[in-house]
Design an enzyme around this catalytic site. Structure first.
Site, PDB file in Angstrom:
ATOM      1  N   ARG A   1      11.664  -0.535  -8.811  1.00 47.37           N
ATOM      2  CA  ARG A   1      11.124  -1.560  -9.421  1.00 47.37           C
ATOM      3  C   ARG A   1      10.118  -1.799  -8.585  1.00 47.37           C
ATOM      4  O   ARG A   1       8.876  -2.268  -9.184  1.00 47.37           O
ATOM      5  CB  ARG A   1      12.048  -2.818  -9.588  1.00 47.37           C
ATOM      6  CG  ARG A   1      12.583  -3.194  -8.453  1.00 47.37           C
ATOM      7  CD  ARG A   1      13.855  -4.112  -8.536  1.00 47.37           C
ATOM      8  NE  ARG A   1      15.132  -3.324  -8.930  1.00 47.37           N
ATOM      9  CZ  ARG A   1      16.241  -3.749  -9.038  1.00 47.37           C
ATOM     10  NH1 ARG A   1      16.438  -5.155  -9.106  1.00 47.37           N
ATOM     11  NH2 ARG A   1      17.345  -3.184  -9.065  1.00 47.37           N
TER      12      ARG A   1
ATOM     13  N   LYS B   1      22.048   4.062   1.707  1.00 44.61           N
ATOM     14  CA  LYS B   1      23.109   4.337   0.891  1.00 44.61           C
ATOM     15  C   LYS B   1      24.205   5.312   1.623  1.00 44.61           C
ATOM     16  O   LYS B   1      23.927   5.954   2.548  1.00 44.61           O
ATOM     17  CB  LYS B   1      22.731   5.488  -0.347  1.00 44.61           C
ATOM     18  CG  LYS B   1      21.851   4.739  -1.322  1.00 44.61           C
ATOM     19  CD  LYS B   1      21.210   5.800  -2.237  1.00 44.61           C
ATOM     20  CE  LYS B   1      20.491   5.339  -3.440  1.00 44.61           C
ATOM     21  NZ  LYS B   1      21.073   4.120  -4.000  1.00 44.61           N
TER      22      LYS B   1
HETATM   23  N1  BES Z   1      18.001   5.436  -7.764  1.00 47.77           N
HETATM   24  C1  BES Z   1      18.990   4.317  -7.649  1.00 47.77           C
HETATM   25  C2  BES Z   1      19.614   4.033  -8.718  1.00 47.77           C
HETATM   26  C3  BES Z   1      20.944   5.246  -9.303  1.00 47.77           C
HETATM   27  C4  BES Z   1      21.818   5.147  -8.393  1.00 47.77           C
HETATM   28  C5  BES Z   1      20.688   6.089 -10.280  1.00 47.77           C
HETATM   29  C6  BES Z   1      22.933   5.838  -8.462  1.00 47.77           C
HETATM   30  C7  BES Z   1      21.856   6.894 -10.381  1.00 47.77           C
HETATM   31  C8  BES Z   1      22.718   6.798  -9.497  1.00 47.77           C
HETATM   32  C9  BES Z   1      18.333   3.103  -7.346  1.00 47.77           C
HETATM   33  O1  BES Z   1      17.077   2.875  -6.467  1.00 47.77           O
HETATM   34  C10 BES Z   1      19.024   1.888  -6.530  1.00 47.77           C
HETATM   35  O2  BES Z   1      19.350   2.365  -5.527  1.00 47.77           O
HETATM   36  N2  BES Z   1      19.485   1.132  -7.272  1.00 47.77           N
HETATM   37  C11 BES Z   1      20.413   0.127  -6.753  1.00 47.77           C
HETATM   38  C12 BES Z   1      19.988  -1.372  -7.101  1.00 47.77           C
HETATM   39  C13 BES Z   1      20.588  -2.379  -6.256  1.00 47.77           C
HETATM   40  C14 BES Z   1      20.459  -2.259  -4.762  1.00 47.77           C
HETATM   41  C15 BES Z   1      20.453  -3.814  -6.844  1.00 47.77           C
HETATM   42  C16 BES Z   1      21.784   0.288  -7.207  1.00 47.77           C
HETATM   43  O3  BES Z   1      21.800   0.680  -8.465  1.00 47.77           O
HETATM   44  O4  BES Z   1      22.819   0.354  -6.535  1.00 47.77           O
HETATM   45 MN    MN Z   2      17.299   2.949  -4.634  1.00 46.20          MN
END
Ligand code: BES
Ligand code: MN
Ligand code: ZN
Length: 535
Positions: free
Chosen positions: A339, A265
């Site tokens: 997931r 990230k």
């Molecule tokens: N924990 C995150 C989701 C999240 C991101 C919650 C920002 C709250 C704020 C999750 O694990 C994630 O990173 N999801 C990705 C999925 C994508 C790679 C398909 C997302 O939401 O960007």
């Molecule tokens: Mn994630």
């Protein structure tokens, strides 16, 4: 912070010594001839006070009133939502850096029902919470004591006990959510579960890397690979129902820190990924409330807990892993890790022959974009379950909104190299994540709550909200009240014929009020014995 419930007539309210007397004033309050009624009437007549929800008038050392300050606060027509708005506004004004003793008067509300009591208690507990775990000088709570004054304490008692139990559960969830990742590791979360197991009817079983490998949880293990913190798989049980009663299973995403892994990230706001275990925290919080409320129901809590880190051993985009279900997964994005840990927990849930399984997860940024922080995303393959959860959200003011699960949304999850990929395209990201999970939830009634937007606040008020503990507990109490075969009976299934008898809520056990609060996240909320332990 102490909560106490008391019967106080307007005359007795005036004589009650405290730092602040907060009076919830509805439209057209019935006027008596006591000093408080006189204050309300003259302030309204003089145009200085309105009963619009949240409107405040403060008075200092008023003749005939023992409280140092009086705060009149409007609640409009008196709905639970308005009560929450009013108490939020009033407690914001009451806080002055010192531990305040507050009397919160609900006795002017026409029909002071349980939902208003709950809104008032939860908003007070919210104002009383302070984070201190990693401060050298933990601050004291701005509220030392809240006496909830009603016209008839005996009639309000059940609602008060439910509300204070919820307040404790929410507090526990907030506390674990707020703790930084180095103070809330998978091992520490397992410790919190062990502490809960000291409470009546709760048991905890903790699995480590060896046991998880033996179970074949290849997908969960794949996420944990990049971290030096060992994973934990937490199994909680609350046994309040009959031995043969199928349990409700709650599955909480327990990513104690989500860097994204190799699909790392960006740095901005990455600290907020310490909140990626808020689903797990909500399961812990729900169990804390169950211990107080002792409903006739069996509940299982499952928490796959680990970190998602980049490392020489971490999973890479394109890697294929085998889940506990046997399905192979192509990991196209290591940041879609939630997931991957949840799917193995869902497969594990099959062994309980559950009446329903609900997973709770900070799963997608897309859900936050879709619904913001007001409502969580609710996905369900079972309409009765979806409806029951939606209604629990409305009743508890812990809102959610039904989202679709059309098969077309699964299109992007097709893989050339495995049975399924862990990401689809960008479009509809919250739904494709749910479609992925649904593949592992075919053997039971299943629902998924995406709490990415609602579990914490960012910005200046950064911190965990403790949601959706209130929704979950409301749902569980409703399930207990419906009897052992509730869902099947509503959707007309065979088991429904085994009568949806109305099991009344069991009054809290005597021991419950005295039970220790989970160590390591010592709860601050106490309910004074006078009103809580008398059963
Ligand atoms: N924990 C995150 C989701 C999240 C991101 C919650 C920002 C709250 C704020 C999750 O694990 C994630 O990173 N999801 C990705 C999925 C994508 C790679 C398909 C997302 O939401 O960007
Ligand atoms: Mn994630
Ligand atoms: Zn995540």
């Amino acid at each position: 912070m102490d909560f106490e419930l008391k019967t106080l007539t307007p005359a007795r309210l005036c004589a009650e010594k405290c730092d602040a007397l907060v009076v919830l004033v509805p439209q057209e309050p019935s006027a008596g001839d006591d000093p408080l009624s006189a204050l309300i009437t003259s302030a309204s007549d003089g145009g200085d006070f309105e009963t619009k929800p949240g409107k405040l008038l403060q008075a200092y050392r008023t003749a005939g009133i023992a409280a140092t300050r009086v705060l009149l606060v409007g609640v409009g027509e008196g709905s639970a939502r308005n009560v929450r708005t009013a108490v939020n506004a009033a407690m914001g004004a009451v806080k002055n850096g010192k531990g305040q003793r507050v009397v919160l008067c609900l006795s002017l509300l026409k029909d002071a029902v349980a939902s208003q009591m709950q809104a008032a208690v939860l908003a007070s507990a919210d104002a009383a919470y302070v984070y201190g775990a990693t401060k050298s000088k933990p601050p004291a709570s701005p509220l030392q004591r809240v006496v909830v004054a009603v016209a008839d304490a005996a009639a309000a008692k059940t609602g008060f006990q439910k509300a204070t139990a919820l307040a404790r559960g929410i507090e526990l969830a907030r506390e674990w959510g707020n703790r930084p990742a180095n103070h809330a590791t998978p091992v520490m979360l397992a410790g919190a579960a062990r502490d809960l197991a000291k409470l009546p009817r709760i048991k905890a079983e903790i699995l480590g890397p060896k046991e998880v490998a033996k179970l074949g949880m290849g997908s969960f293990m794949a996420v944990a690979r990049g971290s030096d913190e060992p994973l934990r798989f937490i199994v909680l049980r609350y046994d309040g129902g009959g031995k043969a009663d199928a349990p409700v299973v709650l599955v909480g995403k327990g990513i104690t820190f989500d860097t994204g892994g190799i699909s790392i990230k960006p740095a901005g706001a990455m600290d907020e990924m310490k909140f990626d275990m808020c689903g797990a925290a909500s399961v812990l919080g729900a169990f804390r409330a169950l211990a107080d409320l002792q409903p006739k129901l069996n509940v299982v809590g499952l928490i796959p807990a680990c970190e998602n880190m980049p490392d020489g051993r971490a999973i890479k985009p394109g890697d294929v892993v085998t889940s506990m279900s046997g399905q192979t997964i192509e990991i196209l994005n290591t940041d879609a890790e939630g997931r991957l840990v949840l799917c193995d927990a869902l497969t594990y849930a099959e062994r309980f022959k559950p009446r329903s399984v609900i997973d709770i997860a900070t799963l997608t940024g897309a859900c936050m974009v879709a619904l913001g922080g007001v409502r969580a995303g609710l996905f369900s393959s079972n309409d009765a379950l979806g409806q029951a959860l939606f209604e629990a959200g409305e009743r508890s003011l812990d809102l959610c909104w039904r989202m679709p699960l059309d098969e077309e949304y699964a299109e992007g999850l097709k893989s050339n190299f495995a049975d399924v990929a862990n990401v689809g395209g960008r479009a509809g990201g919250a739904v494709t994540a749910a479609k992925f999970l649904q593949r592992f939830a075919g053997k039971f009634a299943w629902a998924h709550l995406d709490i990415a937007g609602s579990a914490w606040n960012g910005g200046g008020a950064k911190g965990s909200t403790g949601r959706p503990v209130a929704l979950l507990v409301d749902f569980l109490l409703d399930q207990a009240a419906q009897g052992p075969a509730a869902l099947e009976s509503r959707s007309g299934g065979a088991a429904g014929k085994a009568a949806a008898k109305n099991t009344p809520l069991k009054a809290p056990a005597k021991a419950a009020a005295k039970t220790p609060v989970a160590k390591g996240a010592k709860g601050a909320i106490k309910v004074l014995a006078k009103t809580s332990a008398k059963t």
